[in-house]
Design an enzyme around this catalytic site. Structure first.
Site, PDB file in Angstrom:
ATOM      1  N   PHE A   1       0.863  -1.174   0.000  1.00  0.00           N
ATOM      2  CA  PHE A   1       0.000   0.000   0.000  1.00  0.00           C
ATOM      3  C   PHE A   1       0.905   1.231   0.000  1.00  0.00           C
ATOM      4  O   PHE A   1       1.867   1.292   0.761  1.00  0.00           O
ATOM      5  CB  PHE A   1      -0.895  -0.013   1.247  1.00  0.00           C
ATOM      6  CG  PHE A   1      -1.944   1.060   1.240  1.00  0.00           C
ATOM      7  CD1 PHE A   1      -3.058   0.946   0.436  1.00  0.00           C
ATOM      8  CD2 PHE A   1      -1.803   2.183   2.034  1.00  0.00           C
ATOM      9  CE1 PHE A   1      -4.034   1.942   0.430  1.00  0.00           C
ATOM     10  CE2 PHE A   1      -2.761   3.182   2.029  1.00  0.00           C
ATOM     11  CZ  PHE A   1      -3.881   3.056   1.219  1.00  0.00           C
TER      12      PHE A   1
ATOM     13  N   ASP B   1       2.395  -5.699   8.145  1.00  0.00           N
ATOM     14  CA  ASP B   1       1.172  -4.894   8.055  1.00  0.00           C
ATOM     15  C   ASP B   1       0.003  -5.867   7.933  1.00  0.00           C
ATOM     16  O   ASP B   1      -0.097  -6.621   6.958  1.00  0.00           O
ATOM     17  CB  ASP B   1       1.256  -3.977   6.828  1.00  0.00           C
ATOM     18  CG  ASP B   1       0.034  -3.065   6.687  1.00  0.00           C
ATOM     19  OD1 ASP B   1      -1.078  -3.473   7.082  1.00  0.00           O
ATOM     20  OD2 ASP B   1       0.191  -1.958   6.143  1.00  0.00           O
TER      21      ASP B   1
ATOM     22  N   TYR C   1     -10.584  -0.532  11.209  1.00  0.00           N
ATOM     23  CA  TYR C   1     -11.856  -0.131  10.597  1.00  0.00           C
ATOM     24  C   TYR C   1     -12.282  -1.033   9.444  1.00  0.00           C
ATOM     25  O   TYR C   1     -13.335  -0.811   8.857  1.00  0.00           O
ATOM     26  CB  TYR C   1     -11.801   1.326  10.114  1.00  0.00           C
ATOM     27  CG  TYR C   1     -10.584   1.701   9.302  1.00  0.00           C
ATOM     28  CD1 TYR C   1     -10.492   1.371   7.963  1.00  0.00           C
ATOM     29  CD2 TYR C   1      -9.549   2.404   9.884  1.00  0.00           C
ATOM     30  CE1 TYR C   1      -9.380   1.716   7.216  1.00  0.00           C
ATOM     31  CE2 TYR C   1      -8.427   2.763   9.153  1.00  0.00           C
ATOM     32  CZ  TYR C   1      -8.354   2.416   7.812  1.00  0.00           C
ATOM     33  OH  TYR C   1      -7.240   2.759   7.087  1.00  0.00           O
ATOM     34  N   LYS C   2     -11.519  -2.068   9.156  1.00  0.00           N
ATOM     35  CA  LYS C   2     -11.900  -3.000   8.106  1.00  0.00           C
ATOM     36  C   LYS C   2     -12.632  -4.184   8.736  1.00  0.00           C
ATOM     37  O   LYS C   2     -13.763  -4.063   9.174  1.00  0.00           O
ATOM     38  CB  LYS C   2     -10.662  -3.431   7.315  1.00  0.00           C
ATOM     39  CG  LYS C   2      -9.912  -2.277   6.646  1.00  0.00           C
ATOM     40  CD  LYS C   2      -8.740  -2.785   5.835  1.00  0.00           C
ATOM     41  CE  LYS C   2      -7.837  -1.644   5.372  1.00  0.00           C
ATOM     42  NZ  LYS C   2      -8.486  -0.713   4.454  1.00  0.00           N
TER      43      LYS C   2
ATOM     44  N   ARG D   1     -12.839  -4.967  -6.713  1.00  0.00           N
ATOM     45  CA  ARG D   1     -12.544  -5.663  -5.447  1.00  0.00           C
ATOM     46  C   ARG D   1     -13.840  -5.978  -4.704  1.00  0.00           C
ATOM     47  O   ARG D   1     -14.700  -5.115  -4.546  1.00  0.00           O
ATOM     48  CB  ARG D   1     -11.660  -4.806  -4.537  1.00  0.00           C
ATOM     49  CG  ARG D   1     -10.278  -4.554  -5.018  1.00  0.00           C
ATOM     50  CD  ARG D   1      -9.380  -4.079  -3.876  1.00  0.00           C
ATOM     51  NE  ARG D   1     -10.055  -3.169  -2.955  1.00  0.00           N
ATOM     52  CZ  ARG D   1      -9.571  -2.813  -1.769  1.00  0.00           C
ATOM     53  NH1 ARG D   1      -8.437  -3.305  -1.339  1.00  0.00           N
ATOM     54  NH2 ARG D   1     -10.229  -1.962  -1.005  1.00  0.00           N
TER      55      ARG D   1
END
Length: 413
Positions: free
Chosen positions: A136, A205, A230-231, A379
């Site tokens: 990312f 990560d 938050y995922k 996605r």
């Protein structure tokens, strides 16, 4: 038999099988714990759904803890100990013992802390920081800044090439557990072992794996790790991230951001800095209490849930979705870039698709919410606590309908 009849027959069979799978799903009842509409929400790998009990808990934080108790809540409501307390609740979800995770700051800030601290622990003579070349973007930006600060050199490398890129100059390897574009699951145990064999430290990560599959931080000897909440952990937009520091490194963990919250005597207000013991060293300044306690409330949905059961459903869901896509979508319109092998798959399916942007826009208009990564990747994130098999079937069917309305520019290469 006509193509239409064949498609209709396939749809009937897949819908019936989805119903049977949902009826047998031991996690199916968890769906009622979330605020969902009649659509299909497949973007939990970007922002998890709201647990229905959270607003009332947050209201208590605002009206009673802040509104009535005010400053007393640092002690009486447990605000001061929240970063470690909530870290201990996340710990079982990533395979860590209590006292090794602290919650606070953003993922980016925690990546910075972890990479700089790892470089310092590695010591002199090691001046290279290996970075996942497919990471990312922010991880790469932060690692480059950490390298400038510490006098190290950044070495971008594909995850598969990490073992051959390691050497006596390697200090740290910063790696992603799951690739955010493709959903590819990288070999955390194997890569961590390779990093250690070279005498370096591994920083992972976990943003796209925590809450979706077993991680095993302690079991596999990970040195440091970071992740967002938050995922798949459903902590809410901008929820605080977390930092894991293996117990063996805590005494040597030298944070590049030594704040008063991580001081051994925070209220002594002394000019000299003496770090606290344990994971508290990962704290910096005053924590974001409202967001932190929102996260704490959201974690209640995990009570009684085994991560192994989540992983089993995740794999079954993504298998079933790919089967439905193959049955419904005309050949050549999409190509999966998510590995077929379970050992290499996270909890999302990424499909290459020409005209991805208008396709996703129409999907969302029809209640199937995923997202895309430009230029051509659709996605779809599968959050096992609230996504079911009927959702997977419907998403594939609507995708086929949308593709039928958008002319194909030609077969994908």
């Amino acid at each position: 038999m006509s193509e239409t009849t064949t498609t209709t027959t396939a749809a009937y069979g897949l819908r019936a099988r989805a119903a049977r799978l949902d009826a047998a799903d031991p996690l199916a009842a968890r769906r009622d714990l979330f605020a969902l509409d009649d659509g299909v929400y497949l973007d939990g790998n970007s922002l998890g759904a709201l647990p229905v009990h959270v607003p009332a808990r947050v209201q208590d934080v605002l009206t009673r803890q802040w509104g009535e108790l005010r400053i007393r809540s640092w002690d009486e409501s447990g605000w001061w100990t929240a970063p470690e307390r909530i870290g201990d609740r996340i710990a079982p979800l990533v395979g860590a013992a209590a006292g090794r995770i602290v919650v606070g700051d953003s993922t980016s800030v925690n990546v910075f802390k972890a990479v700089v601290a790892a470089a310092r622990i590695a010591g002199e003579g090691r001046d290279e920081i290996l970075v996942d070349a497919t990471t990312f973007p922010t991880d790469g930006y932060i690692a480059a800044s950490a390298a400038r600060l510490t006098g190290h050199r950044i070495v971008p490398v594909a995850p598969a090439d990490v073992p051959s890129a390691l050497g006596p100059r390697t200090a740290v390897a910063l790696l992603n557990h799951v690739d955010y574009r493709s959903g590819r699951l990288h070999d955390l145990p194997g890569l961590t072992a390779a990093v250690h064999a070279a005498g370096a430290l591994a920083v992972w990560d976990l943003c796209h794996s925590a809450g979706a599959l077993p991680v095993g931080l302690d079991e596999h000897g990970v040195d440091l790790a970071v992740g967002c909440t938050y995922k798949y952990l459903n902590g809410g937009p901008g929820a605080p991230a977390y930092l894991y520091v293996a117990e063996r490194h805590q005494a040597a963990f030298d944070s590049p951001l030594p704040g008063w919250n991580s001081h051994a005597d925070p209220f002594g207000m002394t000019p000299g800095y003496t770090p606290a013991d344990g994971s508290v060293r990962g704290r910096v300044g005053t924590p974001d209490i409202v967001s932190m306690l929102t996260l704490e409330a959201a974690l209640d949905v995990w009570d009684g849930v085994e991560v192994a059961a989540v992983r089993a459903k995740s794999l079954a869901l993504t298998d079933f979705f790919l089967e439905c896509v193959e049955a419904y979508v005309p050949a050549g319109r999409v190509t999966s870039v998510t590995p077929a092998a379970h050992a290499e798959r996270g909890s999302q399916v990424a499909l290459r698709c020409d005209a991805a942007e208008p396709v996703m826009r129409r999907l969302i208009e029809r209640g199937v919410v995923g997202d895309l990564r430009r230029p051509d990747v659709l996605r779809f994130g599968f959050t096992p606590l609230y996504v079911g098999f009927a959702d997977a079937e419907r998403a594939a069917r609507v995708l086929a309908e949308v593709l039928g309305e958008i002319p194909s520019p030609g077969p994908l290469a």
